[in-house]
Design an enzyme around this catalytic site. Sequence first.
Site, PDB file in Angstrom:
ATOM      1  N   GLN A 170      -5.148  -1.848   9.605  1.00 14.60           N
ATOM      2  CA  GLN A 170      -4.839  -3.191   8.841  1.00 14.60           C
ATOM      3  C   GLN A 170      -5.782  -4.435   9.674  1.00 14.60           C
ATOM      4  O   GLN A 170      -5.251  -4.542  10.925  1.00 14.60           O
ATOM      5  CB  GLN A 170      -3.508  -3.478   8.943  1.00 14.60           C
ATOM      6  CG  GLN A 170      -2.916  -4.574   7.907  1.00 14.60           C
ATOM      7  CD  GLN A 170      -3.537  -4.587   6.601  1.00 14.60           C
ATOM      8  OE1 GLN A 170      -3.284  -3.578   5.908  1.00 14.60           O
ATOM      9  NE2 GLN A 170      -4.026  -5.712   5.980  1.00 14.60           N
TER      10      GLN A 170
ATOM     11  N   ASP B 285     -11.557   2.646   4.116  1.00 20.90           N
ATOM     12  CA  ASP B 285     -11.933   1.090   3.947  1.00 20.90           C
ATOM     13  C   ASP B 285     -13.373   1.029   3.993  1.00 20.90           C
ATOM     14  O   ASP B 285     -13.891   0.057   3.473  1.00 20.90           O
ATOM     15  CB  ASP B 285     -11.439   0.455   5.189  1.00 20.90           C
ATOM     16  CG  ASP B 285     -10.343  -0.521   4.769  1.00 20.90           C
ATOM     17  OD1 ASP B 285     -10.132  -0.632   3.602  1.00 20.90           O
ATOM     18  OD2 ASP B 285      -9.481  -0.871   5.925  1.00 20.90           O
TER      19      ASP B 285
ATOM     20  N   LYS C  41       0.925  -1.318  -0.175  1.00 16.31           N
ATOM     21  CA  LYS C  41      -0.012  -0.056   0.063  1.00 16.31           C
ATOM     22  C   LYS C  41       0.838   1.228   0.102  1.00 16.31           C
ATOM     23  O   LYS C  41       0.774   2.222  -0.594  1.00 16.31           O
ATOM     24  CB  LYS C  41      -1.106   0.058   1.351  1.00 16.31           C
ATOM     25  CG  LYS C  41      -2.057  -0.900   1.002  1.00 16.31           C
ATOM     26  CD  LYS C  41      -3.080  -1.270   2.465  1.00 16.31           C
ATOM     27  CE  LYS C  41      -3.936  -2.453   2.262  1.00 16.31           C
ATOM     28  NZ  LYS C  41      -4.476  -2.791   3.577  1.00 16.31           N
TER      29      LYS C  41
END
Length: 307
Positions: free
Chosen positions: A113, A136, A69
Amino acid sequence: VNGFSFIRGSDLDISLSMKLLQAKPVNEALRNEISTRVLAFSKEWNRKPHLTVVLVGQDPASQIYVAKKQETAAALGFSSETLVLPSNVDPSEVRALIQGLNSREDVDGILIQRPLPSVFKEEDVVYWIDPAKDVDAFHPENVGRLSLGLSSFFPCTPFGVMALLQHYEVPVAGKVACVIGRSSIVGKPMHALLLQANATVIHCHSKTQNLRSLTRQADIVVVAAGKPGLVDASYLQQGAVVIDVGIHRNAEGKIVGDVDFESAKAICSAITPVPGGVGPMTISMLLLNTLQAAESRCEAQSKAKTE
Ligand SMILES: NC(=O)c1ccc[n+]([C@@H]2O[C@H](COP(=O)([O-])OP(=O)(O)OC[C@H]3O[C@@H](n4cnc5c(N)ncnc54)[C@H](OP(=O)(O)O)[C@@H]3O)[C@@H](O)[C@H]2O)c1
């Protein structure tokens, strides 16, 4: 370039052109568009859009995902940082850290994460990130906005599926789509996005009876069950478009999906490969969400100043 033709078995009268729905050309187009917009943003606002990733613990797979990422973010002109915390950190400390990030002017997108250590309760964690920075799209406010059809961030994996369908000009409106799997990160938002695109959606899960009879009605089958090889040709109608979200490493160490590719390719009109299909789309969609967060925040701040 993206597809190949074949003759199906003994049906010599049926000549199908089966399209391989690969991520590479979609990602190339998307990443060009993203880096152009990032450049324009940076010129206008005198800073780069910024993503902060919070990583708890030392999970090797998570470390690889996070590094990827960061690398892609840098390549597309974003600034980014990863804040690493020990696996035994108290959830309240992580919550306080996120609250600090929520109020930092220079942070546009925040991502926690997963997986998190079991002491973290997902039903609490989803509330921590400011919905305006929740790239997200796991915050209940963003989940609600998606289900109401209001503008929102879209969860990265199903958003990537929609980008693939759009790029390859797969018609969705008016078509029957069948989603297998109802997780919060893939199946449920996939349903919402297909519905928003005017598909008629059949939604299946582990308690569904006669799964095969339902999937065989669908023009588009999205498989996100986490079960290697669950769907083969017997689950598909002739000409179906197959989207395989699953990712597994089989006994031989090969990466495979939830679809038996060799079987399915004989009957479908298009299929995503694993690897190289849905998986590589996710980071692009995350960065697109981060860019949108940055643009929206700066525009809102500038509007507030002029009012
Ligand atoms: N970037 C990516 O490409 C990406 C991102 C996320 C996930 N994935 C992969 O996608 C797959 C699904 O992930 P997930 O997080 O959504 O998994 P998950 O949370 O385990 O959910 C699996 C879903 O599939 C359903 N299911 C399981 N077995 C089934 C069966 N035999 N028939 C019908 N439905 C069945 C389950 O039903 P119940 O609800 O009834 O239990 C559940 O809703 C995994 O292989 C994962 O690794 C890929």
